[in-house]
Design a protein around this motif. Structure first.
Motif, short mmCIF file in Angstrom:
data_model
loop_
_atom_site.label_atom_id
_atom_site.label_comp_id
_atom_site.label_asym_id
_atom_site.label_seq_id
_atom_site.Cartn_x
_atom_site.Cartn_y
_atom_site.Cartn_z
N MET A 90 0.89 -1.07 0.00
CA MET A 90 0.02 0.12 -0.22
C MET A 90 0.82 1.12 -0.04
O MET A 90 0.25 2.26 -0.59
N VAL A 91 1.88 1.18 0.76
CA VAL A 91 2.95 2.48 0.73
C VAL A 91 3.24 2.45 -0.74
O VAL A 91 3.42 3.72 -1.40
N GLU A 92 3.58 1.67 -1.62
CA GLU A 92 4.25 1.75 -3.19
C GLU A 92 2.80 2.14 -3.81
O GLU A 92 3.10 3.14 -4.70
N GLN A 93 1.84 1.53 -3.79
CA GLN A 93 0.58 2.18 -4.51
C GLN A 93 0.31 3.55 -4.23
O GLN A 93 -0.01 4.37 -5.01
N ALA A 94 0.29 3.93 -2.91
CA ALA A 94 -0.22 5.27 -2.55
C ALA A 94 0.79 6.39 -2.97
O ALA A 94 0.49 7.38 -3.37
N THR A 95 2.18 5.97 -2.89
CA THR A 95 3.25 6.93 -3.58
C THR A 95 3.26 7.05 -4.82
O THR A 95 3.21 8.27 -5.43
N THR A 96 2.84 5.91 -5.66
CA THR A 96 2.44 6.04 -7.04
C THR A 96 1.27 7.16 -7.37
O THR A 96 1.38 8.02 -8.32
N ARG A 97 0.30 6.85 -6.65
CA ARG A 97 -1.03 7.76 -6.96
C ARG A 97 -0.86 9.25 -6.39
O ARG A 97 -1.29 9.97 -7.18
N ASN A 98 0.14 9.40 -5.49
CA ASN A 98 0.35 10.55 -5.10
C ASN A 98 1.84 11.26 -5.54
O ASN A 98 2.06 12.25 -5.05
N ALA A 99 2.37 10.69 -6.50
CA ALA A 99 3.69 11.19 -7.14
C ALA A 99 3.58 12.50 -7.46
O ALA A 99 4.60 13.25 -6.91
#
Length: 206
Positions: A90-99
């Motif tokens: 989820m850290v990876e997905q959220a980082t991508t979504r909020n890049a």
């Protein structure tokens, strides 16, 4: 010995935990995609309840795929938005979504306005005391190992007068019974329940 039905239910519960509770691996990534698509409307109902200001310092515990982080980053436009999640996926997905928001704020060098996403547990938040004036957890508390310890830790990092929201969709399987009492026992005041067709939210003040 466990019956075949009990074993089957245990397997199903384990799969659901990997997808939605504490997302992990391929199932966790799939769960994150599903959550991002199905939880947005509820999230957009919850966030205004916190009365977030442009300069608010907001903490989200269990941010999942980062949908709320995305909304919060636009709302607290000159403040800070910080998230902690126990799932690396989820850290990876959220980082991508909020890049874009993360990069934009870093480029502008707004020290108080940087979006930060951390891997970690609610029982041991990596922050000093009295920092955040808003905190949020959506469909998160029901999978904390120790709910009371988590609430006390969130309270520790919140500033006096800060507002907390614990929100749950109908699919979370969380009962509203006893939650206001838990918040009071953890040291919060003015704990009260707000309901919608999609779920409910418990609000309180430090």
């Amino acid at each position: 010995m466990k019956t075949q039905e009990q074993q089957h239910l245990g397997i199903v519960d384990g799969l659901l935990m990997q997808m939605f509770g504490r997302p992990k691996g391929l199932l966790g990534r799939l769960g994150g995609i599903i959550l991002a698509r199905t939880k947005r409307d509820f999230t957009q109902w919850v966030i205004p309840l916190l009365e977030i200001q442009p300069d608010s310092k907001v903490l989200e515990v269990g941010f999942g795929p980062g949908v709320a982080i995305q909304i919060l980053a636009a709302t607290a436009s000159t403040g800070s938005v910080v998230g902690v999640d126990y799932s690396q996926e989820m850290v990876e997905q959220a980082t991508t979504r909020n890049a874009k928001a993360i990069a934009k704020r870093c480029l502008e060098q707004v020290a108080a306005g940087i979006v930060q996403l951390h891997y970690g547990s609610v029982e041991k938040l990596p922050f000093a005391d009295d920092i955040f004036d808003r905190s949020l957890a959506i469909n998160s508390m029901q999978v904390w190992p120790d709910g009371m310890a988590g609430l006390r830790e969130i309270r520790r990092v919140m500033a006096g007068g800060g507002k907390i929201a614990l929100a749950f969709t109908s699919a979370a399987g969380q009962s509203s019974t006893g939650l206001t009492e838990m918040l009071t026992a953890a040291g919060f005041i003015d704990a009260h329940l707000v309901k919608t067709e999609q779920g409910f939210c418990v609000l309180a003040i430090k």
